[in-house]
Design an enzyme around this catalytic site. Structure first.
Site, PDB file in Angstrom:
ATOM      1  N   HIS A 122       5.090   1.735   0.959  1.00 36.75           N
ATOM      2  CA  HIS A 122       4.175   0.597   0.765  1.00 36.75           C
ATOM      3  C   HIS A 122       3.778   0.421  -0.699  1.00 36.75           C
ATOM      4  O   HIS A 122       2.724  -0.131  -1.001  1.00 36.75           O
ATOM      5  CB  HIS A 122       2.908   0.772   1.624  1.00 36.75           C
ATOM      6  CG  HIS A 122       3.165   0.604   3.097  1.00 36.75           C
ATOM      7  ND1 HIS A 122       2.299   1.049   4.071  1.00 36.75           N
ATOM      8  CD2 HIS A 122       4.196   0.025   3.760  1.00 36.75           C
ATOM      9  CE1 HIS A 122       2.789   0.748   5.268  1.00 36.75           C
ATOM     10  NE2 HIS A 122       3.940   0.133   5.114  1.00 36.75           N
ATOM     11  N   CYS A 133       8.464 -12.025 -13.618  1.00 38.91           N
ATOM     12  CA  CYS A 133       9.569 -11.284 -14.258  1.00 38.91           C
ATOM     13  C   CYS A 133       9.768  -9.893 -13.659  1.00 38.91           C
ATOM     14  O   CYS A 133      10.744  -9.227 -13.977  1.00 38.91           O
ATOM     15  CB  CYS A 133       9.352 -11.194 -15.768  1.00 38.91           C
ATOM     16  SG  CYS A 133       8.032 -10.042 -16.249  1.00 38.91           S
ATOM     17  N   ALA A 243      -5.288  13.775  13.617  1.00 43.64           N
ATOM     18  CA  ALA A 243      -6.623  14.058  14.149  1.00 43.64           C
ATOM     19  C   ALA A 243      -6.787  13.573  15.592  1.00 43.64           C
ATOM     20  O   ALA A 243      -7.735  13.977  16.273  1.00 43.64           O
ATOM     21  CB  ALA A 243      -7.675  13.407  13.253  1.00 43.64           C
TER      22      ALA A 243
END
Ligand code: OAD
Length: 278
Positions: A122, A133, A243
């Site tokens: 990501h 550019c 978790a």
């Protein structure tokens, strides 16, 4: 909560595997003080994810930057420091027990911990990119420009608009990162999935690809009950460290080691070292 037996099992799986890949998400960095996205204090409880789309950015880049600076404060305000989970992965690489990390995180902590092959699925929030550019600059430059009133901040080279170099919703995954991640997922024999809710695609597809690799159903020649359908080659083993359970748990992953990555990974590392006689 995890058991010592699960720690030992994971260590045995790591020792016997040859091509190991880790897929990480925001949960591996919470113990470094960086909030995750979907937890109780997660970023998406304070910001609306619908505001972080590419179309919103293009429509009003100045406004987008105002929000992004606020989000940047949350994600980048703490001094970046790898925690024991990042450090354990760096050590696994040194032991020859981790080929690469595919990370959804934009915090750069795996590289700081010492991992040398990190695929940033990501992007990275510590950089900005010019949408004209393609030149990249440090995030600090954009912050300086923005605090001097330059909104949106512009490229030093071509004056094009700068965008945070993290992938926005609706944006494609950078081609290099996608191609390499698919290759690694297809080729690994063990994928360790750490601290991700596994609800954002295409990242969440990678454990499935690892698992199902070459295991596509050969039912073309007749009608078979599902459990008798022939498969080609066994896919990779998938271990989750998280978790809480995720959509992968019990469906894609072979087992979940439930708890804090910063506790679990160093324990697994110690057991791997013991098994390797180190
Ligand atoms: P999420 O916030 O969706 O999920 C984090 C997961 O980690 C949750 O399942 C938590 O329970 C778990 N977790 C939290 N602390 C943990 C700890 N100490 N040890 C182990 N597990 C823990 O984050 P991601 O899955 O990474 O997109 O989110 C995926 C993407 O959604 C992000 O990359 C981001 C976001 O929109 C972009 O930045 C482009």
């Amino acid at each position: 909560m995890y058991t010592e037996e699960e720690i030992k099992k994971a260590a045995r799986d790591i020792v016997s595997a040859e091509k190991i890949v880790a897929l990480t998400g925001a949960g591996i960095s919470t113990e470094s003080g960086i909030p995750d996205f979907r937890g109780t204090d997660g970023i998406w409880t304070k910001f609306d994810p619908d505001d972080f789309t590419y179309s919103k950015f293009i429509k009003n880049p100045a406004n987008y930057w105002k929000m992004s600076l606020e989000l940047g404060k949350l994600l980048l305000s703490v001094e970046p420091k790898p925690n024991p989970a990042h450090l354990a992965l760096a050590k696994l690489e040194k032991l020859g027990k981790l080929r690469c990390i595919i990370t959804q995180n934009v915090d750069g902590l795996h590289q700081l911990a010492g991992n040398t092959d990190v695929i940033e699925f990501h992007g990275n929030l510590r950089r900005v990119v010019c949408i004209v550019c393609g030149e990249r600059f440090p995030y600090d430059l954009a912050i300086r420009k923005a605090s001097d009133g330059e909104l949106p901040p512009r490229c030093e080279k071509c004056n094009g608009i700068l965008k945070p170099d993290a992938v926005l919703f609706e944006e494609p995954i950078p081609k290099y990162a996608l191609d390499r991640s698919l290759e690694e997922a297809r080729n690994c024999d063990l994928m360790i999935v750490i601290g991700t809710s596994a609800v954002v695609y295409p990242a969440a597809e990678l454990p499935r690809i690892a698992k199902e690799r070459d295991g596509y159903r050969m039912s073309l020649f007749g009608l078979y009950p599902a459990d008798r359908v022939m498969t080609h080659k066994k896919g990779a083993k998938v271990i989750e460290i998280n978790a809480e359970p995720t959509p992968l748990t019990g469906v894609v992953s072979d087992y979940l080691i439930e708890g804090k990555a910063g506790e679990i990974l160093p324990k697994i590392l110690r057991e791997v070292e013991r098994l390797l006689g180190l």
